[in-house]
Scaffold this motif. Structure first.
Motif, PDB file in Angstrom:
ATOM      1  N   PHE A   1       0.789  -1.213   0.094  1.00  0.00           N
ATOM      2  CA  PHE A   1       0.172   0.050   0.071  1.00  0.00           C
ATOM      3  C   PHE A   1       0.890   1.294   0.102  1.00  0.00           C
ATOM      4  CE2 PHE A   1      -3.167  -3.127   1.311  1.00  0.00           C
ATOM      5  CZ  PHE A   1      -4.335  -2.628   0.686  1.00  0.00           C
ATOM      6  N   ALA A   2       2.064   1.136   0.561  1.00  0.00           N
ATOM      7  CA  ALA A   2       2.901   2.286   0.545  1.00  0.00           C
ATOM      8  C   ALA A   2       3.404   2.693  -0.757  1.00  0.00           C
ATOM      9  CB  ALA A   2       4.213   2.200   1.648  1.00  0.00           C
ATOM     10  N   LEU A   3       3.564   1.776  -1.724  1.00  0.00           N
ATOM     11  CA  LEU A   3       3.937   1.894  -3.094  1.00  0.00           C
ATOM     12  C   LEU A   3       2.734   2.335  -3.864  1.00  0.00           C
ATOM     13  CD1 LEU A   3       6.021   1.262  -5.325  1.00  0.00           C
ATOM     14  CD2 LEU A   3       4.808  -1.205  -5.606  1.00  0.00           C
ATOM     15  N   ILE A   4       1.567   2.026  -3.765  1.00  0.00           N
ATOM     16  CA  ILE A   4       0.470   2.613  -4.093  1.00  0.00           C
ATOM     17  C   ILE A   4       0.311   4.226  -4.105  1.00  0.00           C
ATOM     18  CG2 ILE A   4      -2.141   2.707  -3.965  1.00  0.00           C
ATOM     19  CD1 ILE A   4      -2.266  -0.108  -3.865  1.00  0.00           C
ATOM     20  N   VAL A   5       0.537   4.387  -2.534  1.00  0.00           N
ATOM     21  CA  VAL A   5       0.504   5.910  -1.965  1.00  0.00           C
ATOM     22  C   VAL A   5       1.415   6.600  -2.896  1.00  0.00           C
ATOM     23  CG1 VAL A   5       0.973   7.209  -0.051  1.00  0.00           C
ATOM     24  CG2 VAL A   5      -0.390   5.309   0.160  1.00  0.00           C
ATOM     25  N   THR A   6       2.833   6.444  -2.751  1.00  0.00           N
ATOM     26  CA  THR A   6       4.112   7.146  -3.241  1.00  0.00           C
ATOM     27  C   THR A   6       4.007   7.300  -4.705  1.00  0.00           C
ATOM     28  OG1 THR A   6       5.434   5.066  -3.129  1.00  0.00           O
ATOM     29  CG2 THR A   6       5.593   6.600  -1.127  1.00  0.00           C
ATOM     30  N   ALA A   7       3.452   6.293  -5.572  1.00  0.00           N
ATOM     31  CA  ALA A   7       3.629   6.265  -6.797  1.00  0.00           C
ATOM     32  C   ALA A   7       2.287   7.269  -7.279  1.00  0.00           C
ATOM     33  CB  ALA A   7       3.058   4.970  -7.429  1.00  0.00           C
ATOM     34  N   ALA A   8       1.099   7.063  -6.699  1.00  0.00           N
ATOM     35  CA  ALA A   8       0.114   8.053  -7.157  1.00  0.00           C
ATOM     36  C   ALA A   8       0.248   9.396  -6.616  1.00  0.00           C
ATOM     37  CB  ALA A   8      -1.241   7.562  -6.401  1.00  0.00           C
ATOM     38  N   VAL A   9       1.273   9.622  -5.537  1.00  0.00           N
ATOM     39  CA  VAL A   9       1.470  11.014  -5.026  1.00  0.00           C
ATOM     40  C   VAL A   9       2.465  11.588  -6.196  1.00  0.00           C
ATOM     41  CG1 VAL A   9       2.687  12.417  -3.048  1.00  0.00           C
ATOM     42  CG2 VAL A   9       0.854  10.832  -2.761  1.00  0.00           C
ATOM     43  N   PHE A  10       3.213  10.970  -6.435  1.00  0.00           N
ATOM     44  CA  PHE A  10       4.499  11.492  -7.494  1.00  0.00           C
ATOM     45  C   PHE A  10       3.723  11.804  -8.862  1.00  0.00           C
ATOM     46  CE2 PHE A  10       7.767  10.400 -10.655  1.00  0.00           C
ATOM     47  CZ  PHE A  10       8.389  11.606 -10.297  1.00  0.00           C
ATOM     48  N   THR A  11       2.888  10.778  -9.417  1.00  0.00           N
ATOM     49  CA  THR A  11       2.174  11.307 -10.408  1.00  0.00           C
ATOM     50  C   THR A  11       1.220  12.296 -10.383  1.00  0.00           C
ATOM     51  OG1 THR A  11       2.247   8.729 -11.024  1.00  0.00           O
ATOM     52  CG2 THR A  11       0.906   9.976 -12.327  1.00  0.00           C
ATOM     53  N   ALA A  12       0.436  12.431  -9.352  1.00  0.00           N
ATOM     54  CA  ALA A  12      -0.401  13.431  -9.307  1.00  0.00           C
ATOM     55  C   ALA A  12       0.193  14.884  -9.173  1.00  0.00           C
ATOM     56  CB  ALA A  12      -1.498  13.423  -8.173  1.00  0.00           C
ATOM     57  N   ALA A  13       1.650  14.730  -8.551  1.00  0.00           N
ATOM     58  CA  ALA A  13       2.484  16.312  -8.246  1.00  0.00           C
ATOM     59  C   ALA A  13       2.788  16.627  -9.701  1.00  0.00           C
ATOM     60  CB  ALA A  13       3.429  15.695  -7.401  1.00  0.00           C
ATOM     61  N   LEU A  14       3.248  15.618 -10.560  1.00  0.00           N
ATOM     62  CA  LEU A  14       3.765  15.954 -11.855  1.00  0.00           C
ATOM     63  C   LEU A  14       2.723  16.637 -12.890  1.00  0.00           C
ATOM     64  CD1 LEU A  14       5.884  12.944 -13.176  1.00  0.00           C
ATOM     65  CD2 LEU A  14       6.640  15.138 -12.159  1.00  0.00           C
ATOM     66  N   TYR A  15       1.273  16.047 -12.431  1.00  0.00           N
ATOM     67  CA  TYR A  15       0.138  16.692 -13.111  1.00  0.00           C
ATOM     68  C   TYR A  15      -0.347  17.954 -12.535  1.00  0.00           C
ATOM     69  CZ  TYR A  15      -4.592  16.691 -15.247  1.00  0.00           C
ATOM     70  OH  TYR A  15      -5.849  16.978 -15.650  1.00  0.00           O
ATOM     71  N   SER A  16       0.043  18.333 -11.396  1.00  0.00           N
ATOM     72  CA  SER A  16      -0.325  19.405 -10.802  1.00  0.00           C
ATOM     73  C   SER A  16       0.235  20.602 -11.314  1.00  0.00           C
ATOM     74  CB  SER A  16      -0.168  19.308  -9.246  1.00  0.00           C
ATOM     75  OG  SER A  16      -1.083  18.426  -8.495  1.00  0.00           O
ATOM     76  N   PHE A  17       1.661  20.224 -11.533  1.00  0.00           N
ATOM     77  CA  PHE A  17       2.506  21.733 -12.061  1.00  0.00           C
ATOM     78  C   PHE A  17       1.779  22.335 -13.151  1.00  0.00           C
ATOM     79  CE2 PHE A  17       6.225  18.778 -10.324  1.00  0.00           C
ATOM     80  CZ  PHE A  17       5.919  19.245  -9.196  1.00  0.00           C
ATOM     81  N   PRO A  18       1.308  21.630 -14.412  1.00  0.00           N
ATOM     82  CA  PRO A  18       0.737  22.732 -15.405  1.00  0.00           C
ATOM     83  C   PRO A  18      -0.508  22.881 -15.069  1.00  0.00           C
ATOM     84  CG  PRO A  18       1.010  20.366 -16.152  1.00  0.00           C
ATOM     85  CD  PRO A  18       1.709  20.422 -14.577  1.00  0.00           C
ATOM     86  N   TYR A  19      -1.370  21.833 -14.174  1.00  0.00           N
ATOM     87  CA  TYR A  19      -2.872  21.875 -14.114  1.00  0.00           C
ATOM     88  C   TYR A  19      -3.126  22.825 -12.953  1.00  0.00           C
ATOM     89  CZ  TYR A  19      -7.491  20.400 -12.570  1.00  0.00           C
ATOM     90  OH  TYR A  19      -8.961  20.273 -12.280  1.00  0.00           O
ATOM     91  N   MET A  20      -2.262  23.162 -12.202  1.00  0.00           N
ATOM     92  CA  MET A  20      -2.528  24.326 -11.057  1.00  0.00           C
ATOM     93  C   MET A  20      -1.718  25.549 -11.324  1.00  0.00           C
ATOM     94  SD  MET A  20      -4.739  22.679  -9.269  1.00  0.00           S
ATOM     95  CE  MET A  20      -4.732  23.965  -7.917  1.00  0.00           C
ATOM     96  N   ALA A  21      -1.369  25.711 -12.642  1.00  0.00           N
ATOM     97  CA  ALA A  21      -0.525  26.964 -12.463  1.00  0.00           C
ATOM     98  C   ALA A  21      -1.239  28.242 -12.507  1.00  0.00           C
ATOM     99  CB  ALA A  21       0.494  26.654 -14.137  1.00  0.00           C
ATOM    100  N   GLN A  22      -2.378  28.196 -13.131  1.00  0.00           N
ATOM    101  CA  GLN A  22      -3.400  29.402 -13.250  1.00  0.00           C
ATOM    102  C   GLN A  22      -4.011  29.684 -11.833  1.00  0.00           C
ATOM    103  OE1 GLN A  22      -2.624  31.503 -15.632  1.00  0.00           O
ATOM    104  NE2 GLN A  22      -1.272  29.650 -16.423  1.00  0.00           N
TER     105      GLN A  22
END
Length: 661
Positions: free
Chosen positions: A99-120
């Protein structure tokens, strides 16, 4: 499967669990210090902290998953004295590491998505601070070896998730969804706290290993009540029935990256808690009453939520109900109490994080480009957003259980494990569970046919003539998840050997968990059962005879629903054209509260040629209008109703636990 040798591990690896958790909380602190300016530095902190946490978890896979070690770390060096734990410990066995692998992999992927998605968005420093705090609490929850520390992490998780749900305060329904999440979610948190208090009053410890050591010999009405409180508490965090409306209210209004975390990770923490309760602490999943009850709760959640998703017209609300439907599959498999069922449930939990994360990110891309999530206002976007469309199709095929994607492999394992349990036990309830799961899969496929038609096919509206696909930076995280959908679907055997079998073996081996804390031989002295025997059953998802069996079962299930839906229930409504049908349906639903929660609409309007979300499968919904009318009344959108449902669930579980445990 190779023979595991369980025990503690020393050296630098022993510090990896605490470093992985601290990395995320330290990142939150540094992000707050950076402030509004220095956006590049802030993104660098988020990227590094989430990546470090992921890498540390991956580095723990060889010793824990392959060699069978259990990493135990004691905060402040407060190690156990005899058979008493006097400090707070972190324990990373194969189950918690999965479950730690699920958590960290999802957190890292969502962080990458957040950079352009939340830019404005305004106040990005607040967003990323809350985001990393949420991530740290999730990882701390699954790695903690102390029940009260788990409660602390649940509180941090809930409050940060509420704040992130309401982050876009100008978005319609954001504050409402956050308040509902906070109020009804507090029932779950309070239930966990009460369960903790009861256990401490009875056993004077909250260490998980020590509880697992003493609970089998301390069976009483008080410990049975504690089980009920904790089960409801963790079930509420997984948004299981009847807490499932919260998921729709939170998912639909939160930023897409947060929707991915709520759906893909927070729900898994609830699943993790239920597995720890039933397999490690109380060790009662082998009891027929517990196994049947947990499996039925999963099947009911699966079916009810997919029917609710079938009738939604907001893209993310539809995905939210599907999230809980898929969690229902997981709980149904976990509740079987078999090694193979546990493997199937864990596999689907991992796959759900992957394909549902992809779908929420695709929905966020559509919202980012078109400015709306209303399925009746979209259409024809496949020509405008072809890359996003392709990524969405992969996620839709995976969640619908189509080969060769991962959802097919894990659903097949679930069907097979349920069928084997029904054959082994002779209990007809498991046949009912199998039929509900198959029907839910059919409705999932139909629902995503509707979404695909409403969003990407048909004529393009004039207001989207100049619309363009989202940037490559937003698509990269989606491609990562899409690739995982294919790889884990094509090679389920490798996933099973590397991740699933060790995690399932750890869940079924409370003795190893106890011995890792108090020393080898402690569990044997207390007559704790040995490890569950690994199943040698093959997945068999590519066998032609298995396909024929599945086709026949699905056909019978669909025919059953069609016959049931065609029966006259009370007054029938005759309608010869679309306008009469619209008026008839309005009469059926007259006087119902909060029209934004309406789950049933009439046929298409004459002035539109595009088949929107309100129109596709109208005939099927009309045939089952009595059921959908009742469900609409039940899902009133009133927080008082949802609170009563939660209290009723707690009362039911208390009665069940006292009578059956």
């Amino acid at each position: 499967m190779m023979e595991m040798i369980y025990g503690q591990i020393g050296g630098a690896v022993a510090h990896f669990p605490i470093f992985a958790v601290i990395s995320l909380f330290l990142g939150a602190f540094l992000t707050a210090l950076v402030g509004k300016r220095r956006a590049l530095l802030r993104r660098g902190i988020v990227f590094v902290s989430s990546l470090v946490s992921l890498v540390l978890v991956i580095l723990m896979i060889p010793p824990v998953m392959s060699e069978g070690w259990i990493i135990t770390y004691w905060m402040g060096g407060w190690e156990p004295v005899g058979q008493w734990a006097i400090g707070i410990g972190l324990e990373a066995d194969a189950l918690s590491l999965f479950f730690a692998l699920i958590v960290t992999a999802a957190v890292f992927t969502a962080a990458l998505y957040s950079f352009p998605y939340m830019a404005q968005d305004s106040q990005p420093e607040n967003y990323y601070t809350l985001y990393l705090m949420l991530a740290g609490s999730l990882l701390g929850l699954v790695l903690s070896g102390d029940l009260f520390n788990i409660f602390v992490m649940i509180e941090i998780m809930t409050m940060t998730a509420v704040a992130l749900t309401a982050f876009r305060v100008d978005y319609d329904g954001a504050l409402e969804g956050a308040i509902k999440y906070m109020i009804v979610g507090s029932i779950g948190s309070s239930a966990v706290l009460v369960g903790i208090a009861i256990l401490y009053s009875q056993l004077h410890t909250l260490n998980l290993a020590q509880l697992a050591l003493r609970l089998p010999e301390a069976n009483s009405p008080a410990t049975a009540a504690a089980f009920a409180f904790l089960f409801v508490g963790f079930g509420s965090k997984a948004f299981l029935f009847p807490f499932h409306p919260l998921a729709a209210d939170a998912h639909a209004v939160a930023p897409a990256s947060i929707s991915m975390i709520i759906s893909g990770v927070i729900t898994k923490c609830g699943v993790y808690g239920i597995i720890r309760l039933c397999y490690v602490l109380w060790q009662n999943m082998s009891l027929p009453a517990v196994s049947t009850a947990v499996t039925l709760i999963g099947a009911v959640s699966c079916f009810i939520c997919v029917t609710m998703a079938f009738n939604q017209h907001n893209f993310k609300r539809l995905l939210a109900f599907h999230s809980i439907s898929q969690i229902g599959y997981v709980i149904a498999a976990v509740g079987l109490g078999s090694f193979f069922g546990l493997e199937a449930g864990l596999f689907h939990a991992m796959n759900h994080t992957i394909f549902k994360g992809l779908l929420f990110l695709a929905a966020g891309a559509v919202q980012h480009a078109a400015g709306t999530l209303d399925l009746d206002r979209l259409g024809g976007l496949a020509r405008k957003m072809p890359r996003t469309f392709l990524l969405f199709l992969i996620g839709a095929a995976a969640i619908s259980g189509l080969p060769p994607f991962n959802g097919f492999a894990s659903k097949w394992m679930i069907y097979q494990s349920v069928f084997e349990k029904a054959e082994e036990s002779g209990n007809p309830v498991f046949i009912l569970v199998l039929v509900l799961c198959l029907l839910s899969s059919v409705l999932t496929l139909a629902s995503f046919v509707k979404v695909t038609q409403s969003v990407f096919f048909g004529p393009c509206r004039p207001e989207y003539a100049e619309l363009r696909d989202v940037s490559a930076a937003m698509r990269v995280p989606m491609w990562i998840l899409a690739t995982l959908c294919v790889i884990t679907g094509l090679f389920p055997g490798a996933v099973r050997n590397i991740l699933l079998a060790p995690a399932a073996a750890a869940a079924g081996n409370p003795a190893a968990y106890i011995d890792a804390v108090f020393g080898v031989g402690t569990a044997a002295g207390a007559h704790i059962p040995e490890a569950a025997k690994a199943s040698e059953t093959l997945i068999g998802c590519w066998e032609p005879l298995s396909w024929l069996w599945l086709l026949l079962t699905v056909t019978c299930a669909v025919c059953f629903v069609m016959v049931l839906g065609g029966r006259p229930f009370g007054r029938t409504v005759q309608a010869d054209d679309a306008e009469e049908r619209r008026q008839a349906s309005e009469k059926l639903f007259a006087g119902l509260p909060d029209p934004k929660y309406e789950s049933f609409f009439s046929g298409e309007k004459a002035e539109f040629s595009h088949v929107g979300g309100s129109d596709l499968f109208w005939g099927f919904k009309y045939s089952l209008r009595r059921y959908f009318s009742y469900m609409r009344r039940w899902h009133s959108g009133n927080v008082n109703d949802y609170t009563r449902y939660g209290i009723a669930a707690l009362a039911f579980m208390l009665a069940f636990a006292v009578l059956c445990l």
